[in-house]
Design a protein around this motif. Structure first.
Motif, PDB file in Angstrom:
ATOM      1  N   ILE A 198      27.254  -6.765  59.791  1.00 34.89           N
ATOM      2  CA  ILE A 198      25.873  -6.552  60.211  1.00 34.89           C
ATOM      3  C   ILE A 198      25.407  -7.675  61.124  1.00 34.89           C
ATOM      4  O   ILE A 198      24.757  -7.440  62.163  1.00 34.89           O
ATOM      5  N   ARG A 199      25.747  -8.904  60.793  1.00 33.25           N
ATOM      6  CA  ARG A 199      25.350 -10.033  61.627  1.00 33.25           C
ATOM      7  C   ARG A 199      26.029  -9.980  63.001  1.00 33.25           C
ATOM      8  O   ARG A 199      25.415 -10.316  64.018  1.00 33.25           O
ATOM      9  N   ILE A 200      27.277  -9.537  63.032  1.00 32.70           N
ATOM     10  CA  ILE A 200      27.979  -9.377  64.312  1.00 32.70           C
ATOM     11  C   ILE A 200      27.297  -8.316  65.163  1.00 32.70           C
ATOM     12  O   ILE A 200      27.103  -8.488  66.374  1.00 32.70           O
ATOM     13  N   ALA A 201      26.903  -7.210  64.528  1.00 30.38           N
ATOM     14  CA  ALA A 201      26.219  -6.132  65.248  1.00 30.38           C
ATOM     15  C   ALA A 201      24.881  -6.609  65.800  1.00 30.38           C
ATOM     16  O   ALA A 201      24.532  -6.332  66.958  1.00 30.38           O
ATOM     17  N   LEU A 202      24.122  -7.345  65.005  1.00 35.23           N
ATOM     18  CA  LEU A 202      22.824  -7.846  65.449  1.00 35.23           C
ATOM     19  C   LEU A 202      22.976  -8.862  66.577  1.00 35.23           C
ATOM     20  O   LEU A 202      22.164  -8.904  67.507  1.00 35.23           O
ATOM     21  N   ALA A 227      20.554   1.532  55.925  1.00 37.47           N
ATOM     22  CA  ALA A 227      21.026   2.619  56.788  1.00 37.47           C
ATOM     23  C   ALA A 227      22.511   2.892  56.552  1.00 37.47           C
ATOM     24  O   ALA A 227      22.939   4.049  56.507  1.00 37.47           O
ATOM     25  N   ALA A 228      23.291   1.830  56.396  1.00 39.95           N
ATOM     26  CA  ALA A 228      24.727   1.996  56.157  1.00 39.95           C
ATOM     27  C   ALA A 228      24.991   2.710  54.839  1.00 39.95           C
ATOM     28  O   ALA A 228      25.868   3.580  54.757  1.00 39.95           O
ATOM     29  N   VAL A 229      24.234   2.361  53.805  1.00 43.74           N
ATOM     30  CA  VAL A 229      24.387   3.028  52.507  1.00 43.74           C
ATOM     31  C   VAL A 229      24.046   4.504  52.622  1.00 43.74           C
ATOM     32  O   VAL A 229      24.783   5.376  52.128  1.00 43.74           O
ATOM     33  N   LEU A 230      22.942   4.810  53.302  1.00 42.28           N
ATOM     34  CA  LEU A 230      22.525   6.207  53.456  1.00 42.28           C
ATOM     35  C   LEU A 230      23.518   7.006  54.294  1.00 42.28           C
ATOM     36  O   LEU A 230      23.715   8.200  54.063  1.00 42.28           O
ATOM     37  N   ASP A 231      24.138   6.336  55.274  1.00 38.60           N
ATOM     38  CA  ASP A 231      25.123   7.011  56.122  1.00 38.60           C
ATOM     39  C   ASP A 231      26.487   7.126  55.458  1.00 38.60           C
ATOM     40  O   ASP A 231      27.382   7.799  55.962  1.00 38.60           O
ATOM     41  N   GLY A 232      26.656   6.434  54.321  1.00 34.84           N
ATOM     42  CA  GLY A 232      27.942   6.443  53.656  1.00 34.84           C
ATOM     43  C   GLY A 232      28.978   5.560  54.324  1.00 34.84           C
ATOM     44  O   GLY A 232      30.190   5.762  54.159  1.00 34.84           O
ATOM     45  N   ASP A 233      28.516   4.561  55.095  1.00 35.81           N
ATOM     46  CA  ASP A 233      29.426   3.662  55.802  1.00 35.81           C
ATOM     47  C   ASP A 233      29.618   2.373  55.010  1.00 35.81           C
ATOM     48  O   ASP A 233      28.648   1.774  54.546  1.00 35.81           O
ATOM     49  N   GLU A 234      30.861   1.977  54.867  1.00 35.33           N
ATOM     50  CA  GLU A 234      31.152   0.707  54.203  1.00 35.33           C
ATOM     51  C   GLU A 234      30.996  -0.422  55.217  1.00 35.33           C
ATOM     52  O   GLU A 234      31.643  -0.430  56.254  1.00 35.33           O
ATOM     53  N   THR A 235      30.133  -1.356  54.908  1.00 36.48           N
ATOM     54  CA  THR A 235      29.907  -2.487  55.799  1.00 36.48           C
ATOM     55  C   THR A 235      29.545  -3.693  54.946  1.00 36.48           C
ATOM     56  O   THR A 235      29.284  -3.566  53.758  1.00 36.48           O
ATOM     57  N   ASP A 236      29.540  -4.857  55.562  1.00 38.26           N
ATOM     58  CA  ASP A 236      29.186  -6.060  54.824  1.00 38.26           C
ATOM     59  C   ASP A 236      28.275  -6.930  55.670  1.00 38.26           C
ATOM     60  O   ASP A 236      27.970  -6.610  56.827  1.00 38.26           O
ATOM     61  N   GLU A 237      27.824  -8.028  55.085  1.00 42.17           N
ATOM     62  CA  GLU A 237      26.867  -8.902  55.754  1.00 42.17           C
ATOM     63  C   GLU A 237      27.422  -9.434  57.070  1.00 42.17           C
ATOM     64  O   GLU A 237      26.693  -9.521  58.067  1.00 42.17           O
ATOM     65  N   LYS A 238      28.702  -9.768  57.098  1.00 43.04           N
ATOM     66  CA  LYS A 238      29.304 -10.301  58.315  1.00 43.04           C
ATOM     67  C   LYS A 238      29.276  -9.273  59.439  1.00 43.04           C
ATOM     68  O   LYS A 238      28.922  -9.603  60.581  1.00 43.04           O
ATOM     69  N   THR A 255      13.822  -7.052  56.647  1.00 49.50           N
ATOM     70  CA  THR A 255      14.441  -7.731  57.776  1.00 49.50           C
ATOM     71  C   THR A 255      15.375  -6.769  58.503  1.00 49.50           C
ATOM     72  O   THR A 255      15.704  -5.684  57.992  1.00 49.50           O
ATOM     73  N   ALA A 256      15.820  -7.198  59.684  1.00 51.19           N
ATOM     74  CA  ALA A 256      16.780  -6.384  60.432  1.00 51.19           C
ATOM     75  C   ALA A 256      18.041  -6.163  59.607  1.00 51.19           C
ATOM     76  O   ALA A 256      18.582  -5.046  59.539  1.00 51.19           O
ATOM     77  N   GLU A 257      18.503  -7.216  58.951  1.00 54.40           N
ATOM     78  CA  GLU A 257      19.720  -7.124  58.137  1.00 54.40           C
ATOM     79  C   GLU A 257      19.527  -6.158  56.972  1.00 54.40           C
ATOM     80  O   GLU A 257      20.407  -5.335  56.675  1.00 54.40           O
TER      81      GLU A 257
END
Length: 205
Positions: A111-115, A98-109, A90-92
């Protein structure tokens, strides 16, 4: 700061460009121009560390990117002609990986805001194989809303986007530049962004 000093790149027996030098500082937008086959993608891939130039040096904050290794790769986001997403995810899920590979800390919220901002509200839990080409491109571009990397390398990012998405992407790019980010972009499409105050570099000229 990115510094490119006297680099030469070839493909087969053909020299694409020779002794090319330029720099990109915080707050810079560099529009890379040139005819098809002039070496734009080769240059971008060299800057990303994905292609080894024949000669010359590429430095990030006065250190060769070859010596920095993974420390440099975390500073760069590269979006090429291909979206770089997995059709079965899925997009999420794609953005989480991608965030894990980039070393960026992010969460489901986040990601949903970005989408949602990128125009994919309601599509975040569908496998990307069922999305249109424009929607798949939006998934890839949503990565820009999540990354902490200061240097963005964008190779034809407006491909497959409709007018509203093109306007949105230009807005996202302007925000990154205003925050002292750095961007190198190629595009065959006439957009206000590259016709404005962008620095210009034309290969083969």
């Amino acid at each position: 700061m990115l510094s490119v000093s006297n680099i030469t790149c070839s493909r087969g027996d053909r020299t694409l460009f020779r002794d090319l030098s330029f720099s990109v500082a915080p707050g810079d937008l560099l529009h890379l121009k040139g005819k098809n086959g002039s070496g734009k993608t080769t240059l971008l891939r060299s800057i990303c560390g994905l292609f080894l130039q024949d000669s010359g040096e590429i430095h990030w904050n006065d250190t060769s990117i070859r010596n920095l290794g993974e420390d440099y790769f975390r500073e760069v986001v590269y979006l090429g002609h291909h979206n770089g997403i997995k059709d079965d995810l899925t997009a999420e899920e794609n953005l989480t990986i991608a965030a894990v590979l980039d070393g960026d800390e992010t969460d489901e919220k986040q990601i949903r805001i970005a989408l949602e901002r990128i125009g994919l509200r309601g599509y975040d839990d569908l496998p990307t194989r069922v999305l249109s080409q424009g929607q798949k491109r939006r998934v890839a571009l949503a990565r820009l809303l999540l990354t902490k990397s200061p240097l963005w390398i964008l190779d034809e990012p407006f491909t497959a986007l409709d007018t509203s998405a093109i306007d949105l992407l230009q807005e996202i790019i302007r925000e990154h530049i205003a925050a002292d980010g750095m961007i190198i972009i190629t595009t065959h499409q006439e957009v206000a962004l590259t016709a404005g105050h962008a620095k210009q570099l034309e290969l083969g000229n």
